[in-house]
Design a protein around this motif. Structure first.
Motif, mmCIF file in Angstrom:
data_model
loop_
_atom_site.group_PDB
_atom_site.id
_atom_site.type_symbol
_atom_site.label_atom_id
_atom_site.label_comp_id
_atom_site.label_asym_id
_atom_site.label_seq_id
_atom_site.Cartn_x
_atom_site.Cartn_y
_atom_site.Cartn_z
ATOM 1 N N GLU A 28 5.300 -1.958 13.911
ATOM 2 C CA GLU A 28 3.875 -2.246 13.971
ATOM 3 C C GLU A 28 3.415 -2.634 15.376
ATOM 4 O O GLU A 28 2.232 -2.638 15.673
ATOM 5 N N GLY A 29 4.348 -2.997 16.232
ATOM 6 C CA GLY A 29 3.972 -3.357 17.592
ATOM 7 C C GLY A 29 3.475 -4.775 17.754
ATOM 8 O O GLY A 29 2.909 -5.129 18.783
ATOM 9 N N VAL A 30 3.680 -5.640 16.755
ATOM 10 C CA VAL A 30 3.332 -7.060 16.853
ATOM 11 C C VAL A 30 4.541 -7.860 16.379
ATOM 12 O O VAL A 30 5.073 -7.608 15.299
ATOM 13 N N SER A 31 4.988 -8.802 17.205
ATOM 14 C CA SER A 31 6.146 -9.622 16.853
ATOM 15 C C SER A 31 5.818 -11.091 17.066
ATOM 16 O O SER A 31 5.024 -11.441 17.943
ATOM 17 N N GLU A 32 6.433 -11.941 16.264
ATOM 18 C CA GLU A 32 6.230 -13.380 16.404
ATOM 19 C C GLU A 32 7.220 -13.945 17.412
ATOM 20 O O GLU A 32 8.390 -13.577 17.440
ATOM 21 N N TYR A 33 6.719 -14.862 18.243
ATOM 22 C CA TYR A 33 7.577 -15.554 19.201
ATOM 23 C C TYR A 33 7.145 -17.016 19.247
ATOM 24 O O TYR A 33 6.029 -17.329 19.689
ATOM 25 N N ASP A 34 8.001 -17.898 18.777
ATOM 26 C CA ASP A 34 7.748 -19.341 18.790
ATOM 27 C C ASP A 34 6.375 -19.690 18.219
ATOM 28 O O ASP A 34 5.604 -20.434 18.812
#
Length: 239
Positions: free
Chosen positions: A52-58
């Motif tokens: 999807e091109g969206v990732s979670e980071y912290d």
């Protein structure tokens, strides 16, 4: 939804990651968009990319696969997932000139290196040159990073962009080069959480002030969230 633009080819990935984490610490839902051709955000975080091109980071999100701002905005406005969307852009075809009015804050980021200055100027020329001269000038805030005590960048930028329909705000951000900031940036690149514990005072102050610029947080709230973020445990290499 609050949109903020960071235009230029200087690597300000660490600053924007810190700013995103600051806003998230303040209870805001944040998306940091990497629209840089260099992939500054994508390659300076240990995020696992997905289809999807969206990732979670912290606890905040990073988007890296949007093709243009108009398409991104339509998608985000439909979903209404975010309070703040920070866009790092070095691609002139990502944003249309009519999109500029959507941003609450517009920053142009440069370092002292001539390449950074020349490419930022070229980017702004491509983006703004076709604007109707009868319209009001577009305000930008200058963001000088990795600065040395030369005084050249600010004067050169104003001289080269004087013919464009832009106006620079009186206040600007000046972040000098600091070895500790660089070290913390490298540590954070290899950690699943963001730490600002060892960054320099000028960078810490800039993060706090920029958070105030893009949000409605007052001075006391900004100080409180700075302390809260500073008390986080140091990032652990490879974790």
């Amino acid at each position: 939804m609050n949109y903020s633009l960071f235009l230029g080819v200087a690597d300000i990935s660490d600053l924007l990651i810190y700013l995103s984490k600051f806003l998230q610490t303040a209870g805001r839902r944040v998306l940091l968009v990497d629209a840089s051709s260099e992939g500054f955000i994508r390659y300076n975080t240990p995020i696992a990319t997905n289809a999807e091109g969206v990732s979670e980071y912290d606890e905040f999100d990073i988007g890296y696969a949007f093709t243009n701002f108009a398409h991104m905005r339509r998608q985000l406005d439909d979903e209404q997932h975010y309070d703040h969307v920070l866009v790092l852009c070095s691609q002139p075809d990502f944003i249309h000139i009519d999109d500029l009015n959507i941003f609450k804050q517009r920053f142009v980021a440069v370092s002292s290196e001539r390449r950074s200055l020349e490419m930022a100027i070229g980017l702004m020329r491509l983006l703004i040159a076709g604007r109707d001269p009868k319209l009001p000038r577009i305000p930008f805030c200058r963001l000088f990073v990795q600065q040395i005590d030369s005084g050249l960048a600010e004067d050169y930028m104003e001289q080269m962009l004087s013919c464009l329909p832009v106006v620079f705000e009186e206040s600007s951000f000046m972040i000098p080069f600091d070895e500790m900031d660089y070290m913390q940036k490298i540590v954070n690149q290899n950690s699943n959480r963001v730490s600002i514990k060892r960054i320099s005072r000028p960078l810490r102050t800039a993060i706090q002030q920029m958070a105030g610029n893009v949000s409605e947080l007052d001075h006391q709230q900004l100080k409180s969230y700075t302390k809260k973020l500073s008390r986080r445990n140091e990032a652990v290499w490879g974790m």
